[in-house]
Design a protein around this motif. Structure first.
Motif, mmCIF file in Angstrom:
data_model
loop_
_atom_site.group_PDB
_atom_site.id
_atom_site.type_symbol
_atom_site.label_atom_id
_atom_site.label_comp_id
_atom_site.label_asym_id
_atom_site.label_seq_id
_atom_site.Cartn_x
_atom_site.Cartn_y
_atom_site.Cartn_z
ATOM 1 N N ILE A 125 38.684 31.288 8.607
ATOM 2 C CA ILE A 125 38.768 32.736 8.765
ATOM 3 C C ILE A 125 38.583 33.379 7.400
ATOM 4 C CG2 ILE A 125 40.255 34.678 9.419
ATOM 5 C CD1 ILE A 125 41.642 32.800 11.407
ATOM 6 N N VAL A 126 37.733 34.390 7.358
ATOM 7 C CA VAL A 126 37.519 35.151 6.125
ATOM 8 C C VAL A 126 37.864 36.605 6.402
ATOM 9 C CG1 VAL A 126 35.882 35.840 4.336
ATOM 10 C CG2 VAL A 126 35.657 33.588 5.427
ATOM 11 N N ASN A 127 38.852 37.116 5.710
ATOM 12 C CA ASN A 127 39.219 38.524 5.820
ATOM 13 C C ASN A 127 38.561 39.314 4.700
ATOM 14 O OD1 ASN A 127 40.996 38.036 8.008
ATOM 15 N ND2 ASN A 127 42.620 37.425 6.593
ATOM 16 N N VAL A 128 38.200 40.547 4.987
ATOM 17 C CA VAL A 128 37.648 41.412 3.947
ATOM 18 C C VAL A 128 38.765 42.333 3.474
ATOM 19 C CG1 VAL A 128 35.918 43.134 3.343
ATOM 20 C CG2 VAL A 128 35.330 41.250 4.886
ATOM 21 N N ALA A 129 39.275 42.036 2.291
ATOM 22 C CA ALA A 129 40.338 42.827 1.688
ATOM 23 C C ALA A 129 39.701 43.788 0.677
ATOM 24 C CB ALA A 129 41.369 41.914 1.033
ATOM 25 N N SER A 130 40.320 43.958 -0.472
ATOM 26 C CA SER A 130 39.800 44.889 -1.472
ATOM 27 C C SER A 130 40.593 44.712 -2.765
ATOM 28 C CB SER A 130 39.964 46.330 -0.977
ATOM 29 O OG SER A 130 39.739 47.268 -2.013
ATOM 30 N N PRO A 131 39.989 45.010 -3.916
ATOM 31 C CA PRO A 131 40.786 45.079 -5.140
ATOM 32 C C PRO A 131 41.955 46.049 -5.001
ATOM 33 C CG PRO A 131 38.459 45.051 -5.696
ATOM 34 C CD PRO A 131 38.545 45.200 -4.188
ATOM 35 N N ALA A 132 41.816 47.014 -4.075
ATOM 36 C CA ALA A 132 42.903 47.973 -3.833
ATOM 37 C C ALA A 132 44.157 47.308 -3.304
ATOM 38 C CB ALA A 132 42.445 49.045 -2.849
ATOM 39 N N ALA A 133 44.066 46.036 -2.904
ATOM 40 C CA ALA A 133 45.255 45.304 -2.473
ATOM 41 C C ALA A 133 46.204 45.046 -3.633
ATOM 42 C CB ALA A 133 44.855 43.975 -1.834
ATOM 43 N N VAL A 134 45.680 45.081 -4.859
ATOM 44 C CA VAL A 134 46.518 44.721 -6.019
ATOM 45 C C VAL A 134 46.516 45.769 -7.121
ATOM 46 C CG1 VAL A 134 46.281 42.246 -5.598
ATOM 47 C CG2 VAL A 134 44.640 43.396 -7.093
ATOM 48 N N ILE A 135 45.644 46.792 -7.021
ATOM 49 C CA ILE A 135 45.632 47.845 -8.036
ATOM 50 C C ILE A 135 45.763 49.206 -7.362
ATOM 51 C CG2 ILE A 135 44.279 46.531 -9.713
ATOM 52 C CD1 ILE A 135 41.809 48.074 -8.843
ATOM 53 N N ALA A 136 46.241 50.193 -8.114
ATOM 54 C CA ALA A 136 46.448 51.530 -7.564
ATOM 55 C C ALA A 136 45.117 52.256 -7.379
ATOM 56 C CB ALA A 136 47.349 52.338 -8.482
ATOM 57 N N MET A 137 45.090 53.156 -6.400
ATOM 58 C CA MET A 137 43.891 53.949 -6.138
ATOM 59 C C MET A 137 44.324 55.359 -5.764
ATOM 60 S SD MET A 137 40.944 53.428 -3.221
ATOM 61 C CE MET A 137 40.263 51.972 -3.995
ATOM 62 N N LYS A 138 44.065 56.296 -6.633
ATOM 63 C CA LYS A 138 44.423 57.681 -6.359
ATOM 64 C C LYS A 138 43.654 58.187 -5.147
ATOM 65 C CE LYS A 138 44.708 62.238 -8.535
ATOM 66 N NZ LYS A 138 44.431 63.035 -9.760
ATOM 67 N N ALA A 183 37.471 40.195 -1.828
ATOM 68 C CA ALA A 183 37.826 41.544 -2.267
ATOM 69 C C ALA A 183 36.603 42.149 -2.947
ATOM 70 C CB ALA A 183 39.017 41.499 -3.227
ATOM 71 N N PRO A 184 35.791 42.870 -2.179
ATOM 72 C CA PRO A 184 34.561 43.426 -2.749
ATOM 73 C C PRO A 184 34.833 44.560 -3.733
ATOM 74 C CG PRO A 184 34.449 43.288 -0.346
ATOM 75 C CD PRO A 184 35.882 43.097 -0.738
ATOM 76 N N GLY A 185 34.101 44.546 -4.843
ATOM 77 C CA GLY A 185 34.120 45.668 -5.765
ATOM 78 C C GLY A 185 33.176 46.755 -5.279
ATOM 79 N N PRO A 186 32.799 47.704 -6.157
ATOM 80 C CA PRO A 186 31.879 48.772 -5.748
ATOM 81 C C PRO A 186 30.579 48.192 -5.206
ATOM 82 C CG PRO A 186 32.806 49.219 -7.925
ATOM 83 C CD PRO A 186 33.191 47.820 -7.575
ATOM 84 N N THR A 193 42.539 27.633 0.633
ATOM 85 C CA THR A 193 43.116 28.478 1.682
ATOM 86 C C THR A 193 44.207 29.359 1.088
ATOM 87 O OG1 THR A 193 43.920 28.496 3.976
ATOM 88 C CG2 THR A 193 44.924 26.879 2.482
ATOM 89 N N GLY A 194 44.388 30.516 1.682
ATOM 90 C CA GLY A 194 45.385 31.466 1.198
ATOM 91 C C GLY A 194 44.952 32.219 -0.042
ATOM 92 N N ASP A 195 43.679 32.126 -0.394
ATOM 93 C CA ASP A 195 43.192 32.727 -1.629
ATOM 94 C C ASP A 195 42.477 34.041 -1.345
ATOM 95 O OD1 ASP A 195 42.784 32.968 -4.315
ATOM 96 O OD2 ASP A 195 41.249 31.408 -4.454
ATOM 97 N N MET A 196 42.376 34.891 -2.363
ATOM 98 C CA MET A 196 41.577 36.113 -2.289
ATOM 99 C C MET A 196 40.586 36.075 -3.436
ATOM 100 S SD MET A 196 42.658 40.097 -1.726
ATOM 101 C CE MET A 196 43.684 40.297 -3.189
ATOM 102 N N LEU A 197 39.317 36.032 -3.083
ATOM 103 C CA LEU A 197 38.250 35.921 -4.065
ATOM 104 C C LEU A 197 37.747 37.312 -4.420
ATOM 105 C CD1 LEU A 197 36.232 34.182 -5.662
ATOM 106 C CD2 LEU A 197 34.841 34.031 -3.577
ATOM 107 N N PHE A 198 37.893 37.686 -5.680
ATOM 108 C CA PHE A 198 37.454 38.998 -6.135
ATOM 109 C C PHE A 198 35.964 38.945 -6.430
ATOM 110 C CE2 PHE A 198 41.974 39.043 -6.834
ATOM 111 C CZ PHE A 198 42.343 40.333 -6.483
ATOM 112 N N VAL A 199 35.173 39.606 -5.582
ATOM 113 C CA VAL A 199 33.720 39.646 -5.744
ATOM 114 C C VAL A 199 33.405 41.047 -6.258
ATOM 115 C CG1 VAL A 199 31.521 39.095 -4.655
ATOM 116 C CG2 VAL A 199 33.637 38.156 -3.720
ATOM 117 N N ASP A 200 33.734 41.284 -7.525
ATOM 118 C CA ASP A 200 33.804 42.649 -8.033
ATOM 119 C C ASP A 200 33.229 42.842 -9.428
ATOM 120 O OD1 ASP A 200 35.657 41.337 -9.566
ATOM 121 O OD2 ASP A 200 37.292 42.745 -9.210
ATOM 122 N N GLY A 201 32.523 41.839 -9.927
ATOM 123 C CA GLY A 201 31.944 41.989 -11.267
ATOM 124 C C GLY A 201 32.959 42.073 -12.371
#
Length: 252
Positions: free
Chosen positions: A138-151, A185-188, A237-245
C-alpha cells in the motif's frame, strides 16, 4: 519497462488526473492491471484509454473515495474483473486552503472524508485480498505538510499528518501478514490541475525554494510509488519518502 509489478492488480484512488494518473499509467507500464478510481468518470476513462493505447490493462471505476460503500463496490468490481487486489494507492484528496475561520463544516467534512477516512476505507477494502495472497503493498500519498507548518492549511496539515500516522500504524499492524504500507510526500508538483490555479510567478517562487533547483513532475511521484509498491522495497514499511527536491528539510 522492467515488469516490476507484473501479475499484480492495483487500485489507485484519484487515479484519473495529476499524480494519480501518472501512478496509474506507470503501474500499467510495469505490468500491473490497474483499477483507475476517480470521482469523475470521464477522467478515469481518459486515463484508462491512455493505458490501453500504450498496451496496458486497466478499467475505469467511478467512486467517491470518502464513501466506504462506494470504495468497497469499486474494489469488488475490480476484483471480479482482474482478480485479488494486492497493490493499493490512496491518492484521492479534496482540499481547500484558506484562513481556518472561513472553513465551513461542509468543506472540513469533505476534506476529512476523502483525505483521511478514504485511506481507512481503502485499507478495509483490500486487506482481505492481501491476507489471502500472503503479500501486499500500500502506498499512501501524504505531504511534507505532515511534518512542517503551512499557513492557511491547518486542516490539510492535520489530515496529512493523519495519513502519515495511519501509514506507520498500519505497517506495524499488518506487517505480520506480509503487507507493507509506505507513503510518499510530494513537494511542489506541476500537475495540470495546479497549473490552472498557480501563476508562472508563483511557480517560480516555489522553484526558488527547492534546493535541487526544479519543480516536481507527476512522473517523479509515480517513480517513487512504483518503487515502494515493488519487490525492490520488500524490506521497507512504515516509511514516508519525501519526493520534494529537499524542500522539507531545507525549511524545517
Amino acid at each position: 519497462m522492467s515488469g516490476k509489478l507484473e501479475g499484480r492488480v492495483a487500485l489507485v484512488t484519484g487515479g484519473g488526473q495529476g499524480i494519480g494518473r501518472a501512478i496509474s499509467e506507470s503501474f500499467a507500464r510495469e505490468g500491473a492491471k490497474v483499477g483507475v478510481l476517480d470521482l469523475k468518470t470521464e477522467l478515469a476513462e481518459e486515463a484508462v484509454d491512455a493505458i490501453r493505447a500504450a498496451g496496458g490493462t486497466a478499467m475505469a471505476l467511478t467512486a467517491n473515495a470518502g464513501k466506504r460503500d462506494e470504495v468497497f463496490a469499486a474494489a469488488e468490481t475490480l476484483r471480479e474483473a482482474f482478480g485479488p487486489i494486492t497493490v493499493l494507492v490512496n491518492n484521492a484528496m479534496f482540499n481547500r486552503y484558506g484562513p481556518l475561520e472561513e472553513q465551513t463544516e461542509k468543506t472540513i467534512s469533505l476534506m476529512v472524508d476523502v483525505g483521511l477516512k478514504g485511506v481507512i476505507w481503502g485499507y478495509q477494502a483490500v486487506l482481505p485480498d492481501m491476507r489471502e495472497a500472503g503479500q501486499g503493498a500500500i502506498v499512501n500519498v501524504a505531504s511534507p505538510a505532515a511534518v512542517i507548518a503551512m499557513k492557511g492549511g491547518i486542516m490539510y496539515t492535520a489530515i496529512k499528518a493523519g495519513v502519515a500516522a495511519a501509514t506507520r500504524s498500519g505497517a506495524a499492524e499488518f506487517g505480520p501478514d506480509n503487507i507493507r504500507i509506505n507513503a510518499i510526500a510530494p513537494g511542489p508538483t506541476q500537475t495540470d490541475g495546479a497549473n490552472l490555479v498557480v501563476t508562472e510567478e508563483a511557480w517560480e517562487r516555489r522553484r526558488q525554494r527547492v534546493p535541487i533547483g526544479r519543480l516536481g513532475q507527476p512522473q517523479d511521484m509515480a517513480n517513487a510509488a512504483v518503487f515502494l509498491a515493488s519487490d525492490d522495497a520488500s524490506f521497507i514499511t512504515g516509511d514516508m519518502l519525501f519526493v520534494d527536491g529537499g524542500i522539507t528539510y531545507a525549511f524545517s
